[in-house]
Structures are given as C-alpha cells and as structure tokens.
Scaffold this active site. Structure first.
Site, PDB file in Angstrom:
ATOM      1  N   GLU A  36      62.360   3.051 -17.933  1.00 57.41           N
ATOM      2  CA  GLU A  36      63.326   2.783 -16.878  1.00 57.41           C
ATOM      3  C   GLU A  36      63.013   1.619 -15.961  1.00 57.41           C
ATOM      4  O   GLU A  36      61.871   1.266 -15.735  1.00 57.41           O
ATOM      5  CB  GLU A  36      63.468   4.034 -16.025  1.00 57.41           C
ATOM      6  CG  GLU A  36      63.739   5.263 -16.825  1.00 57.41           C
ATOM      7  CD  GLU A  36      65.145   5.320 -17.384  1.00 57.41           C
ATOM      8  OE1 GLU A  36      65.477   6.288 -18.014  1.00 57.41           O
ATOM      9  OE2 GLU A  36      65.915   4.366 -17.168  1.00 57.41           O
ATOM     10  N   LYS A  45      58.075   1.708 -13.298  1.00 58.10           N
ATOM     11  CA  LYS A  45      57.869   3.137 -13.048  1.00 58.10           C
ATOM     12  C   LYS A  45      57.957   3.461 -11.555  1.00 58.10           C
ATOM     13  O   LYS A  45      58.652   4.360 -11.134  1.00 58.10           O
ATOM     14  CB  LYS A  45      56.496   3.515 -13.608  1.00 58.10           C
ATOM     15  CG  LYS A  45      55.970   4.826 -13.129  1.00 58.10           C
ATOM     16  CD  LYS A  45      56.389   5.938 -14.052  1.00 58.10           C
ATOM     17  CE  LYS A  45      55.916   7.263 -13.519  1.00 58.10           C
ATOM     18  NZ  LYS A  45      57.002   8.034 -12.953  1.00 58.10           N
ATOM     19  N   ASN A  86      59.146   9.816 -10.255  1.00 56.53           N
ATOM     20  CA  ASN A  86      60.314   9.671 -11.128  1.00 56.53           C
ATOM     21  C   ASN A  86      60.881   8.273 -11.151  1.00 56.53           C
ATOM     22  O   ASN A  86      60.735   7.504 -10.218  1.00 56.53           O
ATOM     23  CB  ASN A  86      61.369  10.708 -10.759  1.00 56.53           C
ATOM     24  CG  ASN A  86      62.241  10.285  -9.616  1.00 56.53           C
ATOM     25  OD1 ASN A  86      63.065   9.409  -9.779  1.00 56.53           O
ATOM     26  ND2 ASN A  86      62.057  10.890  -8.465  1.00 56.53           N
ATOM     27  N   CYS A  87      61.517   7.979 -12.273  1.00 57.08           N
ATOM     28  CA  CYS A  87      62.077   6.633 -12.410  1.00 57.08           C
ATOM     29  C   CYS A  87      63.307   6.604 -13.306  1.00 57.08           C
ATOM     30  O   CYS A  87      63.894   5.576 -13.505  1.00 57.08           O
ATOM     31  CB  CYS A  87      61.037   5.685 -12.979  1.00 57.08           C
ATOM     32  SG  CYS A  87      60.497   6.186 -14.603  1.00 57.08           S
ATOM     33  N   VAL A  88      63.704   7.736 -13.899  1.00 57.24           N
ATOM     34  CA  VAL A  88      64.866   7.704 -14.795  1.00 57.24           C
ATOM     35  C   VAL A  88      66.129   7.390 -14.000  1.00 57.24           C
ATOM     36  O   VAL A  88      66.303   7.874 -12.902  1.00 57.24           O
ATOM     37  CB  VAL A  88      64.999   9.049 -15.543  1.00 57.24           C
ATOM     38  CG1 VAL A  88      66.328   9.157 -16.235  1.00 57.24           C
ATOM     39  CG2 VAL A  88      63.880   9.189 -16.556  1.00 57.24           C
TER      40      VAL A  88
END
Lengths: 428, 342
Positions: free
Chosen positions: A113, A63, A241-243
């Site tokens: 992700e 993450k 964010n991590c996508v």
C-alpha cells in the site's frame, strides 16, 4: 497534564559522519542508523535512502510515516508500551524534528500500500511530500509469516524515528507550544459558562494491516477509553496499518492530530475542550454496538454537550461512525463528523456505506475514487510493480513508460479523515 | 461563440395538441417553437435554437427505444453544442422524456443538456446525473420564471466555457455528482468551525448531505429447500489462484464468474486475507453447501459462483454487477442465492 512541545525546524537532511542538527540541517550517519534498527534477526536486508521535497522520487509501497520525537523531561518515553516502558506519557517536555519523516517501505504483506510522490501532481495529494524523508526499506525472508513481516517493518520505523529523535534532545527549539489537560473538576470549574466539547477519536482495528496500538495494546482489545491529548503527542497511539492508504492515519498524523490542535485553538473562548475518547472499529456487530454504547456512556459521564467524531477508513467503519453519531445525537450530544467519500470514479454513487439523517454536520476529505495519472519518476524507492494491486490500483495502473494511473485512494494521506489536508468534495 | 442548440419539447408545448396527440412520434422543425421562442430571444448572441424536436409524451414513454433511436439520428446529424429539454414542470411523463433525452445526449453522444422541471418530477430523481436542471414551479404557470432562469444558465454556461459552478451559485438543482477540490482551510479547522456554529445554533452547511438509501425488503422464506437450486455470490473477493480477471483489491470495476471447484484466494484488499487464503470456504462456503447437497437439505448447488470485491466499490457498479448476475442465474435455473460478504 501539561506538555511543552518544542519544535526544531528542519529544512534539509543529509548523510554524514554523525547524527546532529546544525542550522536546520539534520545529518544522519547512515551505517549507524542501519545498525541501530537492524538487530531483529528476521531482517534480511535493510537500506536507508533520502527523499526530499521536489525530488523526482516515488516511494511505494509506503507502510508508515513517523515524526522523530524525543522525551526531554517528564516520565516515560516516546512510543510508550511499544519501545519505551509502561510509564504514562504526556507530561513535561518533548522535542520534535519538524519537517522530517521516517518512511518505511518493503514488500510487506497482502496487498501492498501507499504511494508518496515527492514531486509532480501526486505530491499535491500527500502531506508527506513536503517532508525531508528518511526512507527505510526493510526486507525479510520470504518464508516469514506475513503478520511477522508487518511487525518487523512497523518496529523498524519506530526504532529509526526514536533514534533520530534523540538528536533533538539537547537542542534549543525554534518554537515551544504548551498544551494542558487538567483534571476534570478543575477543567469544568475553569470555564463554567462554556459548553463542554470532546473529541471521539475512532481507531482502525479491522485486523492485519488494519490495526492501531495504544500503549502497545492492540486497540481491537480495548473498551473505549479516555486519553489526554498530550499523551497522543507523545506517541501513545501508533499506526499498524496502511491498507487503502488515503484515509489511514500514519503515526505521523496521530502525533500531529490536527483535530486536537484545532480544538485547542478555541478552547476557553468558544467552548471548553474536555478531552479525547478513543474507540475502535472492530468488524463484528456486537463489537460495534458495545463500543458505540461505551462511547456514549463516557461522553455522558463527562457531561459533554458536543463532540467531533473522526473516522479512520471507510465501508465497514462507516457503520461505527453512524452508530456513534446517531447514539450521541439521541442523547442530545451534538456531533460533527469527519470522513471521506467513495462516490465512484465518476463521483455519482452515494459516498458512504451507512447513513443517518442525524448526521447533519459532516466534513469530507474528498472522493477517494477519483483517478490521477502520476508521471514516471527518475527514482523509485521500494517496489513499483505493486501499482496494479494496491487498493486504488487496477490492472494496467502501471504503464510501460513508468506512469501510474490510480485512484487517489492509493496515495498515502490523500483523504485523511482527521482533516490533515485541504482536499474536500462538494456536490455539483 | 454562439451555441447551436437543439430543443426537445412535448406535443403540448410543441403546439400540436393535448392528450389526444400524446401518441405522436418525434417531429423535427427548424428553429424555435413555443417556449423555445422566449429562450431564443433571451439568448441574443449567446446561442440559437437551430432545431426543435417535438414528441408525444406517450410515444416517448411507451416506445422509448424507438423514440431515442429517432432522436439520436437527429442529434448526430445536427451535432448541436447543447441540448435543451423542457421545461417539464410537474408533468411526469414529460419529465421522464426530458430525462431520457438527457441521458441519450449526455451519456451516448457527449452533448451537455440543460433542462427544467419541478423537483418532485420523477424525471429529476431518475435523470439528474445527466442534465443541469433548473427548478420550476409545479405548473406551466411558472413559465415566466422558468424561461429567464434557463436563459441565465445557458449564458453562464457559454461564459464559463461549459465549466459551471456549484448548484446554488448557478441556480440548477443538485446532480448528485461529487467533485474533489482543494480548500483554503484544512478539514480539521473546518470541522471545529462547523462545531462552533452547531453549538451556537448558527446556520452551517454540511459538506456531505446524507444520501437516501435503497432499503431492500427481504423476500419470503423458501418453503421447499430440498428442491431448490442454490448459488453462491460473494463480495468477499474469492477468485481462482492468480486472480485471472484481475478483480481489483478495492473499488472493483468488474466481477468474475468461476466454477466452485476453482476457488483459490481472495482479491479483497479490505480485510486480513490470511485466513481466506488458507481456506476460501471461510468466505464462500462451498464445503458446507456440498454437504447440504449430499444430505438432501438443498436440491442442488449451482456449479458456478460469482465474485467481486465490495471494498470501496461504487454502489452504481454493484447495481450493474447484480443485475447481470441475477439475469444469468435466472437463465441457469437458480432459485435461491446465498450472498456472503466480509
């Protein structure tokens, strides 16, 4: 604003009775750390494991990665507006535990992700394989809303990094670097004959798992604004964010923004580094137009002659990148862009979703669609089952023998657009 | 190791004739012919042209499938290590034929191809992915430079065991192929150095020259919507529950064909999926179109929709999907399409 950044070099991490640093070895009391970060009642289970460079360990889905830091002197606290109060940071002294990463993992939301392999070919693609990682696996009740899960996981990471960072407070740093950001009239007067250079720092703000926070404020909600480079070093910008993990900025990368560092290298010699404009990457056209117009306005107010613009993410934010570039160039402000590419697995497609002939100076962090086969690891921290559905994975990515074939898009930091790594692409 | 080479040339350079012979079908000769003689002589121990294929430019361009089938047969029989095509200079039909041969050899038979032509020859733009193409002048007067340049590239190819360097260093024209590599300096350092050069007015090389985009002109508005059959196509990743075709969350290699009654969730990894999963009509507006259908605003809503994920998906893949989808839609009598993206 003047910040002394003291670096304590850590080359090993182990569990022990108390948290301390001795001769470059960080010892962490596992139970105490769990207790420190588990107070959120939404957490169902939480575990801490270690992953060191060269270990046969895979962490998936990652993450965030965070460097432990602590405020030693000066106002405010690390991660202001998130964990600390509302004081403005970036002054005084901060200590960082170099060589350590706090990594968060867990079943998180939507598509899971980010891979870190601590050894093998995958390790070459992620900057975090060279860290001594303290990995926090955080799970919550399945009924919890996905957005809340994301928040729980994010906060656990910051709390762990802050708690561990405290161990550096009383230590004598191995190195001290000094960064200064002067009031604009002084800054201009200091090097009147040098061209004025700035940095346009685009922050990912496309929505859940694509968010960035500035002093705790969701950056979707901000107008572009000025920030001191030293504030960034104190954690004023954190990742939510991590996508598509390859080109999202983890909190670690924000804290250690390499463009800021490298712009300081030639400050006062080749140019006058005036400061940083942060802007967002919202999804609507109106937002894109407004934010890019505002970036240009700020650049003109500062009298900038040239800027580096860094992108975060790809596709939709390509439009923001190109708008920023074209509008600044139209005003006579020279630009260098840092981005990455999605040229297809065969490398034959155009790499960006938007383009302008004005973007004549581009640095690329490589083609994220390139595939790589990662060997099986002795130990997996997290959930390897997500290999097929993470961005960059595909049906059959996870093979029966534990090997994974994925696009490097799935490897966290692989094509970081702040130029954190050494991967690039060229035309053949 | 000396390469076994097959050389493709047209009727003119094959010394059969000019325009009046442009209709001839492929003819196979042993050894080099015409420009092949110079190339063969220059190669020495590096390689040998074992066969020459001569084909009329009209024949190749007007009967491409037949021509390719005949040439493919020869290549499969000879099994060369390398195919040469041209030089075609600025002869458009010849350049297209060289490119067509390159596509066949490279794509279908996995045989590398070296060619040569003028940069504005349409064969370069169309087929540059399939061959290492040497830049020539725009007429055959440039033969004297073209041959040694081709020989040099072939020799380099042999020396480097097929692993040719970048276009500038080897002398071929860019192929539009992006390859990853690790560099000595990190990206941020390269960006600052590029900035310094740019502000000082010094020469610098961008790492990614901007692409030329396809601009699609909008078609005329539909005049009689009430008698129009409309379909929905989306890059927003709406798929039936469980994503049965496993459309990837990013960099999609496929699209799905589903009934509009089967919408379930999104496979897209590039946006917040919560709201699309709550109600997929937010991305694929079947509900509204059903209303419009019953109100008589549109003639009919096609019962099948097509869906892929636009997130990080290569343009080349998108083109293939779109061509296939368009063909099926036309066969199903669909007259208009609403494309939704995210």
């Amino acid at each position: 604003m003047k910040l002394e950044l003291g670096k304590i070099l850590i080359d090993d991490v182990k569990f022990g009775d108390k948290i301390e640093v001795n001769d470059g070895v960080l010892t962490v009391n596992k139970d105490k750390l769990i207790e420190e970060v588990s107070e959120d009642s939404r957490i169902e289970s939480l575990d801490i494991e270690l992953a060191k460079p060269g270990d046969s360990v895979r962490i998936i889905p990652v993450k965030d990665v965070i460097e432990p830091r602590v405020k030693v002197d000066g106002p405010g606290d690390i991660f202001p507006g998130v964990l600390g109060g509302e004081e403005i940071v970036g002054l005084g002294r901060t200590h960082a535990l170099k060589g350590v990463g706090v990594v968060t993992t867990g079943e998180i939301v939507g598509f899971q992700e980010g891979i870190i392999d601590m050894s093998g070919p995958g390790a070459d693609y992620t900057p975090f394989s060279s860290l001594n990682n303290i990995v926090v696996t955080c799970e919550v009740d399945n009924d919890l809303a996905q957005s809340e899960y994301e928040e729980v996981s994010r906060m656990v990471g910051f709390k762990a990094a802050k708690y561990i960072g405290e161990a550096a407070k009383e230590l004598e740093p191995d190195e001290v670097e000094i960064f200064e950001h002067k009031p604009f009239p002084e800054a201009i007067a200091e090097y009147p004959n040098l061209l004025k250079v700035g940095y346009v720092y685009m922050l990912q703000t496309q929505g859940l798992l694509h968010d960035t926070y500035v002093y705790g404020v969701d950056a979707k909600q901000i107008l572009p604004t000025l920030i001191s480079p030293t504030e960034v070093m104190d954690g004023a910008i954190v990742s939510g964010n991590c996508v598509s993990a390859c080109d999202k900025n983890t909190t670690y990368v924000h804290l250690n923004n390499p463009i800021i560092k490298d712009l300081y290298e030639h400050h006062g010699e080749e140019y006058n580094f005036m400061g940083v404009i942060i802007t967002n990457e919202n999804v609507t056209l109106a937002d894109k137009e407004r934010s890019s117009n505002y970036v240009v306005k700020l650049a003109e107010q500062l009298g900038l002659d040239a800027v580096i613009i860094s992108q975060e993410g790809f596709g939709n934010p390509d439009a923001d990148l190109i708008m920023n570039c074209a509008k600044l160039e139209d005003k006579g402000i020279k630009t260098v862009l840092t981005t990455d590419e999605y040229a297809g697995r065969d490398g034959l497609s155009q790499s960006l979703a938007d383009a302008t002939p004005k973007a004549d100076a581009v640095v690329t962090a490589g083609n994220a669609n390139q595939t790589v086969t990662l060997p099986s690891m002795e130990k997996v921290i997290g959930h390897q089952k997500f290999a097929d559905v993470i961005a960059g994975g595909f049906d059959g990515s996870l093979n029966e023998d534990g090997t994974i074939t994925v696009e490097i898009q799935a490897i966290i930091g692989a094509t970081n657009e702040l130029g954190f790594g050494n991967l690039t692409a060229r035309e053949y | 190791m000396a390469l076994r080479i097959v050389h493709y040339i047209n009727q003119f350079f094959g010394q059969i004739g000019g325009e009046e012979k442009a209709h001839i079908s492929p003819q196979i000769e042993d050894g080099p012919i015409g420009p092949g003689n110079g190339i063969n002589a220059g190669l020495g121990d590096s390689g040998e042209i074992v066969k020459t294929i001569i084909c009329g430019d009209d024949y190749f361009n007007e009967n491409a499938e037949d021509a390719k089938a005949e040439i493919k047969e020869v290549l499969e029989e000879v099994e060369p290590d390398l195919v040469l095509a041209g030089p075609a200079f600025n002869a458009g039909r010849y350049g297209m034929a060289c490119g067509g041969v390159a596509e066949l050899a490279c794509d279908e038979l996995d045989i590398p191809v070296i060619s040569a032509m003028y940069p504005e020859n349409p064969g370069y733009e169309m087929y540059r992915n399939y061959a290492y193409m040497i830049e020539t002048s725009n007429s055959a007067a440039g033969m004297r430079e073209a041959i040694p340049n081709m020989v040099k590239l072939i020799k380099s190819y042999v020396k480097k065991d097929g692993k040719l360097g970048r276009p500038q260093e080897e002398g071929y024209m860019p192929r539009g192929l992006r390859k990853n590599m690790f560099t000595e300096k990190r990206g941020s350092t390269r960006a600052v150095e590029m900035l310094i050069k740019k502000i000082n007015g010094e020469v610098f090389e961008t790492e990614y020259p901007m692409p030329n985009f396809d601009r699609v002109a909008p078609v005329d508005p539909i005049e009689d919507l009430a008698n129009t059959k409309v379909a929905l196509v989306t890059s927003g990743g709406i798929v039936p529950d469980g994503n049965p075709d496993r459309v990837e969350s990013s960099s999609a290699s496929k699209y799905g064909e589903y009934k509009i009654t089967e919408m379930g969730e999104t496979a897209h990894g590039g946006y917040d999926p919560v709201y699309a999963n709550q109600d997929p009509n937010r991305v694929l507006p079947v509900d509204v179109l059903k209303d419009l259908e019953s109100e008589g605003v549109i003639g009919e809503l096609h019962e099948i929709y097509y869906s892929t994920v636009g997130n990080g998906t290569a343009v080349a893949s998108s083109k293939v999907f779109a061509q296939e989808i368009a063909e099926t839609l036309i066969n199903d009598g669909v007259q208009a399409v609403i494309l939704t993206s995210t």
